[in-house]
Write a protein that holds these residues in place. Structure first.
Motif, PDB file in Angstrom:
ATOM      1  N   LEU A  28       7.900   5.374 -35.106  1.00  0.00           N
ATOM      2  CA  LEU A  28       6.829   5.889 -36.064  1.00  0.00           C
ATOM      3  C   LEU A  28       5.693   5.307 -35.740  1.00  0.00           C
ATOM      4  O   LEU A  28       4.808   5.672 -36.623  1.00  0.00           O
ATOM      5  N   LEU A  29       5.058   4.728 -34.450  1.00  0.00           N
ATOM      6  CA  LEU A  29       4.203   4.547 -34.117  1.00  0.00           C
ATOM      7  C   LEU A  29       3.960   6.291 -33.215  1.00  0.00           C
ATOM      8  O   LEU A  29       1.977   6.083 -33.550  1.00  0.00           O
ATOM      9  N   ARG A  30       4.375   6.924 -32.391  1.00  0.00           N
ATOM     10  CA  ARG A  30       4.163   7.959 -32.079  1.00  0.00           C
ATOM     11  C   ARG A  30       3.626   9.185 -33.653  1.00  0.00           C
ATOM     12  O   ARG A  30       2.603  10.124 -33.666  1.00  0.00           O
ATOM     13  N   ASN A  31       4.888   8.928 -34.465  1.00  0.00           N
ATOM     14  CA  ASN A  31       4.631  10.687 -35.409  1.00  0.00           C
ATOM     15  C   ASN A  31       4.668   9.063 -36.814  1.00  0.00           C
ATOM     16  O   ASN A  31       5.798   9.017 -37.151  1.00  0.00           O
ATOM     17  N   PRO A  32       3.280   8.526 -37.865  1.00  0.00           N
ATOM     18  CA  PRO A  32       3.947   8.363 -39.127  1.00  0.00           C
ATOM     19  C   PRO A  32       4.467   9.404 -40.554  1.00  0.00           C
ATOM     20  O   PRO A  32       5.324   8.944 -40.974  1.00  0.00           O
ATOM     21  N   TYR A  33       5.002  11.213 -39.756  1.00  0.00           N
ATOM     22  CA  TYR A  33       5.604  11.269 -40.370  1.00  0.00           C
ATOM     23  C   TYR A  33       6.713  11.834 -39.896  1.00  0.00           C
ATOM     24  O   TYR A  33       7.630  12.558 -39.897  1.00  0.00           O
ATOM     25  N   TRP A  34       7.805  11.155 -39.016  1.00  0.00           N
ATOM     26  CA  TRP A  34       8.561  10.894 -38.929  1.00  0.00           C
ATOM     27  C   TRP A  34       9.916  11.826 -39.663  1.00  0.00           C
ATOM     28  O   TRP A  34      10.743  12.388 -39.267  1.00  0.00           O
ATOM     29  N   PRO A  35      10.211  10.910 -40.857  1.00  0.00           N
ATOM     30  CA  PRO A  35      10.983  11.596 -41.753  1.00  0.00           C
ATOM     31  C   PRO A  35      10.763  13.297 -42.517  1.00  0.00           C
ATOM     32  O   PRO A  35      11.272  13.491 -42.310  1.00  0.00           O
ATOM     33  N   ARG A  36       9.686  13.393 -42.143  1.00  0.00           N
ATOM     34  CA  ARG A  36       9.793  14.636 -42.459  1.00  0.00           C
ATOM     35  C   ARG A  36      10.600  15.389 -41.391  1.00  0.00           C
ATOM     36  O   ARG A  36      11.477  16.507 -41.522  1.00  0.00           O
ATOM     37  N   ALA A  37      10.037  14.894 -40.180  1.00  0.00           N
ATOM     38  CA  ALA A  37      10.672  16.129 -39.174  1.00  0.00           C
ATOM     39  C   ALA A  37      12.297  15.597 -39.076  1.00  0.00           C
ATOM     40  O   ALA A  37      13.075  15.922 -38.738  1.00  0.00           O
ATOM     41  N   ALA A  38      12.806  14.249 -39.305  1.00  0.00           N
ATOM     42  CA  ALA A  38      14.205  13.862 -39.715  1.00  0.00           C
ATOM     43  C   ALA A  38      14.698  15.474 -41.149  1.00  0.00           C
ATOM     44  O   ALA A  38      15.711  15.661 -40.350  1.00  0.00           O
ATOM     45  N   SER A  39      14.122  15.280 -41.988  1.00  0.00           N
ATOM     46  CA  SER A  39      14.544  15.943 -42.816  1.00  0.00           C
ATOM     47  C   SER A  39      14.823  17.507 -42.153  1.00  0.00           C
ATOM     48  O   SER A  39      15.763  18.129 -42.769  1.00  0.00           O
ATOM     49  N   GLU A  40      13.760  17.699 -41.431  1.00  0.00           N
ATOM     50  CA  GLU A  40      13.817  19.084 -41.287  1.00  0.00           C
ATOM     51  C   GLU A  40      15.046  19.272 -40.594  1.00  0.00           C
ATOM     52  O   GLU A  40      15.952  20.312 -40.082  1.00  0.00           O
ATOM     53  N   ALA A  41      14.896  18.662 -39.943  1.00  0.00           N
ATOM     54  CA  ALA A  41      16.111  18.901 -38.373  1.00  0.00           C
ATOM     55  C   ALA A  41      17.718  18.633 -38.869  1.00  0.00           C
ATOM     56  O   ALA A  41      18.598  18.616 -38.545  1.00  0.00           O
ATOM     57  N   LEU A  42      18.122  17.835 -40.095  1.00  0.00           N
ATOM     58  CA  LEU A  42      18.859  17.608 -41.116  1.00  0.00           C
ATOM     59  C   LEU A  42      19.079  18.556 -42.245  1.00  0.00           C
ATOM     60  O   LEU A  42      20.109  18.602 -42.944  1.00  0.00           O
ATOM     61  N   ASP A  43      18.630  19.541 -42.354  1.00  0.00           N
ATOM     62  CA  ASP A  43      18.230  20.957 -43.198  1.00  0.00           C
ATOM     63  C   ASP A  43      18.367  20.225 -44.760  1.00  0.00           C
ATOM     64  O   ASP A  43      18.770  20.275 -45.399  1.00  0.00           O
ATOM     65  N   VAL A  44      17.337  19.301 -44.805  1.00  0.00           N
ATOM     66  CA  VAL A  44      16.956  18.571 -45.902  1.00  0.00           C
ATOM     67  C   VAL A  44      15.377  18.593 -46.832  1.00  0.00           C
ATOM     68  O   VAL A  44      14.522  18.665 -45.905  1.00  0.00           O
ATOM     69  N   ASN A  45      15.624  18.486 -47.781  1.00  0.00           N
ATOM     70  CA  ASN A  45      14.621  19.331 -48.710  1.00  0.00           C
ATOM     71  C   ASN A  45      14.058  17.483 -48.949  1.00  0.00           C
ATOM     72  O   ASN A  45      14.804  17.254 -49.883  1.00  0.00           O
ATOM     73  N   ILE A  46      12.547  17.435 -48.903  1.00  0.00           N
ATOM     74  CA  ILE A  46      11.813  16.481 -49.294  1.00  0.00           C
ATOM     75  C   ILE A  46      11.328  16.390 -49.905  1.00  0.00           C
ATOM     76  O   ILE A  46       9.939  17.428 -49.724  1.00  0.00           O
ATOM     77  N   ASP A  47      10.621  15.202 -50.730  1.00  0.00           N
ATOM     78  CA  ASP A  47       9.210  15.976 -51.496  1.00  0.00           C
ATOM     79  C   ASP A  47       8.153  15.413 -50.932  1.00  0.00           C
ATOM     80  O   ASP A  47       8.241  14.588 -49.970  1.00  0.00           O
ATOM     81  N   ALA A  48       7.110  16.615 -50.245  1.00  0.00           N
ATOM     82  CA  ALA A  48       6.058  16.352 -49.863  1.00  0.00           C
ATOM     83  C   ALA A  48       4.727  15.737 -50.388  1.00  0.00           C
ATOM     84  O   ALA A  48       4.872  15.937 -52.091  1.00  0.00           O
TER      85      ALA A  48
END
Length: 333
Positions: free
Chosen positions: A304-324
Motif C-alpha cells: 500500500l506504500l507502493r500503490n495506494p490504489y491496491w484495492p482497485r488492482a485487487a478487484s480487477e485481479a479477482l474480477d470484482v466490480n467496486i465503486d470508484a
C-alpha cells in the motif's frame, strides 16, 4: 463476490471489505511534538480514497518517552485530538473505517528520555516499579479516551515487535520476580490490565498485535501464544493481528505470506478472528488465505506504500466490480 471484498462485521462496525492498511511508522512529525502534519492527512486519506476498508494509522505513542523515534505521532496530550480527528474525518469521508495503534516502545525507544523496561541490568534503562506500571495502564486508558474523542472506530494495542507490552510477555526480556514476571500468567498480567482499562472507556472493537514467534528456543512457544490469545478473547478482544519477531536479533526466512501460518495457528487454536500480515502483495494470495479460513482480515503494508490504489488492482485481479470515487470514475471505469 470474492471473499476479499465481502463485508465483515466486528461488534458495532461493518468493514466494507477485508483489506486493512497495516500500521506503519512514518516518522514524519516535524517538531517532535507528536502532532499530525499535512503529510499524515494526505498519506492516510489517499488509502481510503483507494478503497481500503480499514485504515490503521501508525504506532501512536501514549507518552513522549514511549516513541520509537522522536518523529512519531503522539496521543499523550489533548492537543493531539484535533489533528487526529481531522485524520478520521478524512478517512470516513471515503467510506473507510479508521483505527489507531496505541503503543509504547519501552527500551527500544530512541528519545532523549531514559527508556523503561520490565526489568534491566543496564543502568541506562529503568526497570519499572509497580507504581510505574499503574501509571502506564492509566496512560493507555487516557489514550483510549482521546482516541474515542478523535473519532477512531477501532483501537489496536501494540504488543509485538519487541516493544514494551511484548517485553512483558516474553521470558527473554521479562526477568521480574513479582506478579508481573515468571509464569506466563504473570507475564500476561499487564496486558490483561491494559485491555480492561481500555475496554472501560472504549466500546468499539479492540485488536491486539502480537509477535507469535520470537525465533528463539527460550522464547514463548506456540502454546504460550495460544494461551495469551485465549485470554484476550475471554476479555473481549475482537481480533489478533498476528506478526512475528522484533524482540531479539534473529535470522528470519522471509517470503510471501511467511507469517500467515501463525495467524492460522492463533485463529484455530484460540477460536478468535485474526489478521494476516507479511509480504502479502497479490490479490489471489489474499483470497486463498481467506477462503482457506487461515485469517479473517488481510493487513497490507508495503504494497500500500507502493500503490495506494491496491484495492482497485485487487478487484480487477479477482474480477470484482467496486465503486470508484466519484472524482475518479472517468479513470477507473
Amino acid at each position: 463476490m470474492a471473499k476479499l471484498f465481502e463485508p465483515l462485521t466486528i461488534k458495532n462496525i461493518t468493514l466494507k471489505n477485508r483489506i486493512v492498511m497495516s500500521p506503519m511508522c512514518m516518522f514524519s512529525v516535524k517538531k517532535e511534538d507528536g502532532l499530525v502534519t499535512p503529510f499524515h492527512i494526505t498519506h492516510y486519506e489517499s488509502r481510503a480514497v483507494g478503497g481500503t476498508g480499514l485504515v490503521m494509522i501508525e504506532a501512536t505513542a501514549i507518552e513522549p518517552r514511549g516513541r520509537i523515534q522522536p518523529t512519531d505521532l503522539g496521543i499523550w496530550s489533548d492537543e493531539h485530538i484535533d489533528g487526529l480527528h481531522t485524520l478520521t474525518d478524512r478517512i470516513h469521508a471515503h467510506g473507510a473505517h479508521a483505527a489507531i495503534q496505541l503503543g509504547h516502545a519501552g527500551n527500544k525507544a530512541k528519545t532523549t528520555d531514559t527508556p523503561i523496561a520490565p526489568s534491566s541490568e543496564e543502568p541506562a534503562i529503568t526497570a519499572m516499579t509497580p507504581t510505574m506500571i499503574d501509571q502506564l495502564i492509566d496512560q493507555f486508558k487516557v489514550a483510549a479516551i482521546r482516541a474515542r474523542k478523535a473519532g477512531f472506530d477501532i483501537i489496536e494495542l501494540h504488543a509485538a515487535h519487541g516493544y514494551l507490552l511484548n517485553q512483558f510477555l516474553s521470558p527473554l526480556s521479562n526477568k521480574r520476580t513479582d506478579l508481573y514476571g515468571g509464569t506466563k500468567e504473570n507475564r500476561y498480567r499487564i496486558v490483561q490490565q491494559v485491555i480492561d482499562a481500555v475496554k472501560s472507556v472504549f466500546h468499539g472493537p479492540i485488536f491486539v498485535r502480537i509477535s507469535a514467534d520470537e525465533y528463539h528456543e527460550d522464547g514463548n512457544t506456540a502454546e504460550d501464544f495460544i494461551y495469551f490469545s485465549q485470554e484476550m478473547k475471554d476479555q473481549g478482544v475482537d481480533l489478533i493481528d498476528v506478526s512475528t519477531g522484533g524482540l531479539v536479533n534473529a535470522a528470519i526466512n522471509v517470503f510471501p505470506g511467511y507469517q500467515v501460518s501463525h495467524a492460522e495457528m492463533i485463529k484455530q487454536g484460540a477460536n478468535i478472528l485474526t489478521g494476516a500480515v507479511g509480504m502479502i502483495t497479490e490479490a489471489k494470495h489474499a483470497e486463498e488465505i481467506l477462503n482457506n479460513n487461515r485469517a479473517d482480515l488481510i493487513f497490507i503494508g508495503r504494497e500500500l506504500l507502493r500503490n495506494p490504489y491496491w484495492p482497485r488492482a485487487a478487484s480487477e485481479a479477482l474480477d470484482v466490480n467496486i465503486d470508484a470515487p466519484t472524482a475518479y470514475k472517468r479513470g477507473w471505469t
